[in-house]
Motif scaffolding. Structure first.
Motif, short mmCIF file in Angstrom:
data_model
loop_
_atom_site.label_atom_id
_atom_site.label_comp_id
_atom_site.label_asym_id
_atom_site.label_seq_id
_atom_site.Cartn_x
_atom_site.Cartn_y
_atom_site.Cartn_z
N ARG A 115 -4.08 -4.18 1.83
CA ARG A 115 -2.94 -3.38 1.35
C ARG A 115 -3.44 -2.26 0.44
O ARG A 115 -3.55 -2.43 -0.77
CB ARG A 115 -1.96 -4.27 0.58
CG ARG A 115 -1.37 -5.42 1.40
CD ARG A 115 -0.46 -6.28 0.53
NE ARG A 115 0.15 -7.37 1.27
CZ ARG A 115 -0.40 -8.56 1.44
NH1 ARG A 115 -1.58 -8.82 0.89
NH2 ARG A 115 0.20 -9.49 2.15
N ALA B 97 -3.91 2.51 7.73
CA ALA B 97 -3.54 1.29 7.02
C ALA B 97 -2.33 1.53 6.11
O ALA B 97 -1.44 0.68 6.01
CB ALA B 97 -4.72 0.78 6.20
N SER C 68 -4.46 -4.54 8.15
CA SER C 68 -3.25 -4.02 7.51
C SER C 68 -1.98 -4.50 8.20
O SER C 68 -0.87 -4.26 7.71
CB SER C 68 -3.28 -2.48 7.49
OG SER C 68 -3.19 -1.96 8.80
#
Length: 518
Positions: free
Chosen positions: A48, A340, A383
């Motif tokens: 993240r 991502a 991700s």
């Protein structure tokens, strides 16, 4: 790893001679899908790059951009659709989107959708952080890694790429990867693009249409393959890759009109925004994501104003520029971060999403291509990106497609998916019983232990092309090169891969349309 292929067991140390011998085990029957070490749709989301506050800020900026800047150049039909839903047409011709309108359309947008395949075992369930890898792009060249040269791509090349994809376990869908440059007529090109994909694979297919006038003929072909319009609408197995915007913040009029027709014909949409940071999108990575979100949110309003809840993929595809030259840099770390970050925003909206990864700036399947494909695909998978497009085969920043690289990429994706799966921590996997058996009066190693043998196929993944021989074994095997192994696997697949459309339907399609491949 393909069904029925040989798998390499751990190398056993000979207790008497101290040498090394590679043991090979052959799978007697295909593993059940739920036992495979990696598979389509495994949940990611471990990585993240954006904080919760960062995502909220990006969302707020995207809404502000839609209210203040808006999008220009909507077709007349789009103006009618969008203003009818509550958007505002300014004196400057730009469509602006009130926050409440965006929020209302987000509330009715389709979630947890399934992209159907002609074979249900290949259906893609786009929910949460489930990850799927596939091809995409519009390369205009085929890369020949033997002669180190480029040539124009053809309909036969596209068909061959689809046939390879049908037989590569870790490539989960096939979106048109190259342009059929041998097909001069634009209608025939759209038909051949669509049919080369469908004839090559029963996995989900993505394609695009260049002209509204071509849509009817393409849907006639789809209905022939499906067995009728009703059958098509029940399980639409092709999605439309639609560049409905021309960044920054402009609608693409012809694509929008085509999108409207495809929605009404029951085709899932990939709402594709492909700005290039530093060129057609802002240079800051976060602001490039803001623009992509704004453009695709406009697409969400557009689609749901036509057909509330219509299946659509939030296709934020911001790319990267090398700011020294302005050239695209699809294999960069910045590209991996952009993709991502977009995946996180898809989950912020709880929308099925797609973005690009796996693109190489290298011209050939070399070490540079390997690290670029591995890094960007790994971050995309971790991700939790639902649809990872352009994940295999793409070189020269989307200008070249390589069939051998598609085969090599299947190995890369297998390793990537293993990282996505993560580490299984259970009572069984942390029990020390096996340790006690081995260490307290046992052989002092785990080779041949029941636990080791039991996990060989379910816990570990093995490359089909990658080489794990010792130097001695490698020499004895004739010093095989990676590219040679990829060529051999490619040829072996193509020698056996047939057309994936029933022979009678294939004959009818070839009688009705000008098909350029065999």
């Amino acid at each position: 790893m393909g069904e029925g292929e040989e798998i390499c067991a751990p190398r056993a140390r000979r207790m008497s001679g101290g040498g090394r011998a590679a043991r090979v085990a052959t799978r007697s029957a295909p593993l059940a899908e739920n036992l495979r070490p990696v598979r389509a749709g495994m949940p990611g989301g471990q990585y993240r790059p954006l904080t919760e506050a960062g995502m909220a800020k990006i969302h707020a900026s995207a809404l502000e951009a839609l209210e203040v800047i808006g999008l220009s150049q909507a077709p007349a039909s789009g103006v009618e659709i969008l203003t009818g839903a509550g958007a505002n047409l300014g004196d400057d011709g730009r469509i602006r989107f009130p926050r409440a309108l965006v929020e209302d359309m987000l509330a009715v947008a389709a979630r947890d959708i399934t992209l159907f395949a002609r074979d249900p075992k290949f259906d893609l369930h786009l929910t949460g952080s489930n990850v799927h890898f596939g091809t995409a792009g519009a390369a205009v060249h085929i890369v020949d890694p033997v002669t180190n040269s480029y040539r124009d791509s053809t309909a036969q090349d596209l068909y061959d790429a689809a046939r390879l994809t049908q037989n590569l376990d870790n490539v989960h869908f096939f979106q048109r990867a190259m342009v059929c440059r041998d097909v001069v007529d634009n209608f025939d090109m759209d038909i051949n693009t669509l049919y080369a994909c469908l004839a090559g694979t029963k996995k989900h297919v993505g394609t695009s249409f260049s002209d509204l006038a071509h849509v009817k003929g393409c849907f006639d072909l789809l209905h022939m393959v499906a067995g009728g319009e009703q059958e098509w609408r029940a399980r639409p197995f092709v999605s439309n890759s639609n560049c409905f915007v021309v960044p920054p913040m402009k609608f693409a009029e012809e694509s929008c009109i085509t999108m409207e027709a495809c929605i009404r014909a029951g085709m899932p949409m990939l709402l594709l925004s492909a700005g290039q940071a530093g060129a057609t999108a802002p240079a800051p990575i976060a602001l490039a994501i803001v623009q992509a979100m704004a453009e695709c949110l406009a697409g969400v309003v557009y689609v749901n104003a036509i057909s509330p809840g219509h299946p659509a993929i939030f296709g934020t595809w911001p790319f990267v520029s090398d700011l020294r030259t302005g050239a695209m840099s699809g294999g960069s770390a910045e590209q991996a971060l952009l993709t991502a970050g977009c995946a996180q925003m898809h989950r912020f909206y709880n929308l099925p999403g797609g973005a690009a990864a796996g693109i190489s700036d290298s011209k050939l399947p070399d070490m540079q291509a390997g690290w670029e494909q591995a890094i960007t695909n790994t971050l995309a998978g971790l991700s939790g990106l639902n649809m990872v497009y352009e994940a295999v085969g793409m070189h020269a920043s989307l200008l070249g497609f390589c069939l051998e690289s598609l085969v090599l990429g299947d190995d890369i994706l297998g390793q990537v998916l293993r990282t996505v799966r993560g580490i299984d921590v259970t009572e069984d996997s942390t029990s020390i019983e096996a340790m006690k058996e081995v260490c307290l009066g046992g052989p002092g190693h785990y080779l041949g232990h029941a636990q080791t043998l039991g996990l060989m196929q379910t816990e570990y993944i093995y490359p089909a092309v990658g080489n794990r021989m010792s130097p001695k074994e490698w020499v004895e095997a004739g010093r095989p090169l990676l590219l040679d192994r990829a060529i051999a696997r490619k040829n072996a697949i193509l020698d056996k891969a047939g057309c994936q459309v029933d022979a009678q339907i294939d004959a009818a399609i070839r009688a009705a349309f000008n098909i350029h491949f065999r």
